[in-house]
Design a protein around this motif. Structure first.
Motif, PDB file in Angstrom:
ATOM      1  N   SER A   5     -10.794   1.631  -6.037  1.00  0.00           N
ATOM      2  CA  SER A   5      -9.780   2.230  -5.157  1.00  0.00           C
ATOM      3  C   SER A   5      -9.206   3.499  -5.773  1.00  0.00           C
ATOM      4  CB  SER A   5      -8.637   1.239  -4.928  1.00  0.00           C
ATOM      5  OG  SER A   5      -9.101   0.116  -4.233  1.00  0.00           O
ATOM      6  N   GLU A  47      -4.054   4.749   1.175  1.00  0.00           N
ATOM      7  CA  GLU A  47      -4.035   3.614   0.259  1.00  0.00           C
ATOM      8  C   GLU A  47      -5.207   2.690   0.566  1.00  0.00           C
ATOM      9  OE1 GLU A  47      -1.026  -0.018  -0.913  1.00  0.00           O
ATOM     10  OE2 GLU A  47      -0.181   1.858  -0.163  1.00  0.00           O
ATOM     11  N   PRO A  90      -1.285  11.132  -4.979  1.00  0.00           N
ATOM     12  CA  PRO A  90      -0.914  10.185  -3.929  1.00  0.00           C
ATOM     13  C   PRO A  90      -0.300  10.812  -2.681  1.00  0.00           C
ATOM     14  CG  PRO A  90       0.597  10.028  -5.787  1.00  0.00           C
ATOM     15  CD  PRO A  90      -0.504  10.953  -6.196  1.00  0.00           C
ATOM     16  N   LYS A 135      -6.424   6.017  -7.024  1.00  0.00           N
ATOM     17  CA  LYS A 135      -5.155   5.814  -7.704  1.00  0.00           C
ATOM     18  C   LYS A 135      -4.889   7.044  -8.571  1.00  0.00           C
ATOM     19  CE  LYS A 135      -7.265   3.651 -11.679  1.00  0.00           C
ATOM     20  NZ  LYS A 135      -7.402   2.559 -12.560  1.00  0.00           N
TER      21      LYS A 135
END
Length: 157
Positions: free
Chosen positions: A63, A54, A132, A65
């Motif tokens: 970032s 993360e 993720p 995602k």
């Protein structure tokens, strides 16, 4: 430096996971990656997945995602429409829509010339889809396989 090492480790781990869990090609047809223009028509492309911690930053400065992919540097900032494929008359054609992804990252990809260094992403022969978790990687590849059809839409401007 530590973040870069963690990212390299994460990508390598995901590639090993993919090779171990889902090293298959749909059907008995030998697939080759298209060299057509993905801005003009959907192309068949190798699809791998990666995870990262993360807060990790992509090549675009954003970032990581869900909904992003790593692709050829020239594709950065564009939208990739991904589809499953089916074989018709010996050729891969788009089938079901998977989703829209932003090309916000780059990477090395798979070693295609045997020198031990990944080179498929810079060549435009593969994409790397952010997931993720490792479980999400397994689910994506389990559902869609190692190849997808991709069409790029100019998302710049």
């Amino acid at each position: 430096m530590k973040l870069r090492i963690n990212r390299i480790f994460s990508v390598a781990l995901c590639i090993l996971l993919l090779l171990g869990v889902c090293c298959h090609v749909r059907g008995a047809t030998k697939l080759t990656v298209d060299n057509r223009n993905p801005y003009e028509e959907p192309i068949l492309i190798r699809a791998t997945c990666y995870t990262d911690h993360e807060g990790a930053i992509t090549a675009s400065g954003k970032s990581v995602k869900p909904g992003i992919i790593a692709g050829k540097k020239e594709w950065q900032g564009n939208i990739a429409l991904l589809y499953t494929y089916k074989i018709e008359n010996g050729a891969a054609v788009p089938d079901e829509f998977i989703g829209m992804y932003e090309v916000l990252d780059t990477g090395a990809g798979i070693d295609t010339d045997g020198d031990g260094i990944g080179d498929s992403i810079p060549k435009g022969e593969s994409i790397d889809i952010y997931q993720p978790t490792g479980n999400a990687v397994e689910e994506f590849i389990g559902q869609y396989g190692d190849y997808v059809m991709m069409m790029l839409v100019d998302g710049k401007g």
